[in-house]
Design an enzyme around this catalytic site. Sequence first.
Site, PDB file in Angstrom:
ATOM      1  N   LYS A  23       0.987  -1.074  -0.126  1.00  0.00           N
ATOM      2  CA  LYS A  23       0.010  -0.008  -0.046  1.00  0.00           C
ATOM      3  C   LYS A  23       0.945   1.219   0.044  1.00  0.00           C
ATOM      4  O   LYS A  23       0.631   2.097  -0.751  1.00  0.00           O
ATOM      5  CB  LYS A  23      -1.003   0.048   1.358  1.00  0.00           C
ATOM      6  N   SER A 168       5.053  12.383  12.417  1.00  0.00           N
ATOM      7  CA  SER A 168       4.673  11.425  11.409  1.00  0.00           C
ATOM      8  C   SER A 168       5.742  11.401  10.340  1.00  0.00           C
ATOM      9  O   SER A 168       5.904  12.613   9.779  1.00  0.00           O
ATOM     10  CB  SER A 168       3.298  11.376  10.750  1.00  0.00           C
ATOM     11  N   SER A 169       6.343  10.571   9.709  1.00  0.00           N
ATOM     12  CA  SER A 169       7.095  10.585   8.426  1.00  0.00           C
ATOM     13  C   SER A 169       6.540  10.684   7.499  1.00  0.00           C
ATOM     14  O   SER A 169       7.330  11.191   6.500  1.00  0.00           O
ATOM     15  CB  SER A 169       8.168   9.122   8.520  1.00  0.00           C
ATOM     16  N   GLN A 170       5.183  10.462   7.293  1.00  0.00           N
ATOM     17  CA  GLN A 170       4.650  10.967   6.221  1.00  0.00           C
ATOM     18  C   GLN A 170       4.467  12.448   5.780  1.00  0.00           C
ATOM     19  O   GLN A 170       4.274  12.720   4.490  1.00  0.00           O
ATOM     20  CB  GLN A 170       3.129  10.394   6.177  1.00  0.00           C
ATOM     21  N   ASP A 310       4.011   0.120  13.112  1.00  0.00           N
ATOM     22  CA  ASP A 310       2.759  -0.806  12.477  1.00  0.00           C
ATOM     23  C   ASP A 310       2.846  -2.349  12.699  1.00  0.00           C
ATOM     24  O   ASP A 310       1.758  -3.087  12.773  1.00  0.00           O
ATOM     25  CB  ASP A 310       2.678  -0.851  11.023  1.00  0.00           C
ATOM     26  N   ARG A 341      -3.640   2.791  19.232  1.00  0.00           N
ATOM     27  CA  ARG A 341      -3.233   1.424  19.357  1.00  0.00           C
ATOM     28  C   ARG A 341      -2.777   0.947  20.407  1.00  0.00           C
ATOM     29  O   ARG A 341      -2.935  -0.131  20.979  1.00  0.00           O
ATOM     30  CB  ARG A 341      -2.466   1.160  17.977  1.00  0.00           C
TER      31      ARG A 341
END
Length: 428
Positions: A23, A168-170, A310, A341
């Site tokens: 993904k 976030s690395s995003q 993750d 989470r």
Amino acid sequence: MKQIVLHPLEKPVRKTIEIPGSKSYTNRALLMAALTKNAVTIYNPLISDDTVAMVECLKNLGIRIEEKANVIKVIGSFLDVKNNNYMLNTNLAATAIRFLLPLLCIVPGTKILQGKKGLNKRPIGELVHGLRQLGAEIEYLDKDGYPPLKITSSKLASTTVHMKGDVSSQFFSALFMIAPVIGGLSIEVDGIQISKPYINMTIDTLKKFGIEVINKKYQLYIINANQEYSCNEYSVEGDFSSAGYFIAIAALTGSTFALKNLNEYSFQADKKLFSVVKKMGSKVTTKKDEIIISGKGVKAVTVNMIDFPDQAQTVATLAAFAAGKTILSGLQSLHVKETDRLKATETELKKMGIKTESTFDTLTIYGGSPKNATIDTYGDQRTAMSFAIAGTKIDGIKINDPDVVNKTFPAFWEKLQEIGIRIERTEQ
């Protein structure tokens, strides 16, 4: 509510499993293809809720895309976007909303960008902060720091940006991808850079599209001017995130799985799960486009998961079966995923009779003899798939809302059946 009841393997098995495309690489490739002036054909893309959301948003902008079996061809580009009003919904896809935001800052029109309720609770403020340093005009339509967003700018300046690295690395990947189109960019990292392998994934993909990123020890990134996207074909490699559940099942059940379509030299973060199960006692063998995991049971371990968070829930589920104390650290980003989470993992492990302790970025699991339980998934696909691992060892584990796996791994339950797990589907 839909529910799945799992019945475990009666004995260890030997199976070959085809792992679907990544993904993370699929959505990176789609965005980069939209920034490439010529047509780009993407082979072996993952077709899931998250990647469909990206494709649909690009189409809604007027970028022509053709889809065939196992192929997506991005024919148009960002240059085709007209000066119109756009309503773009990325549903629950965090990669899509974060990767698209910089693109929307350089195309004409008034653009509203949002997701479903769960995604609108996930932070995007640090990326907005970085884009505003480049001259972006972005307005929060509800709560500051979160979608939905209204974007009215159509160009960005080339300059130096400062962003926090621990959210976030995003956010960094998103700016990397837009940098060549705006004439280059430098990004200085404030604090620690989390999820470094995901940074490496983006840099690797950009290289295949003809773009070089200079990485100064994850504290400074430089994308020089006079670079242009150049690519005709791109092949998506298999997804180590999806493979992770079968790596864990092999370890837990003593099975041997040949996992096909995996690149042993991959930059994917979740490849590190192999090192964890090896530490737990399993054997790993690599071949061309295939990795074989021979399960030998599980042992308590201590693991820093800051680079591959993750897989934290996957390791936590294995730890429930491992006698002794397992300590996971580097978990701070788990609080801002599809759900919290860390909290969800503790709650569901408690249902299974497993004692845990946690801090903001650590989880300690006292494993041994987990029991049957009904697992809530909180709208989070990784919670569903991670706790399904327990159902390959304990009879009658129930997973509520099992269709959440469609977000990133639609074939998950079918793959479980292929290896011999019996599944009952019910309505509650």
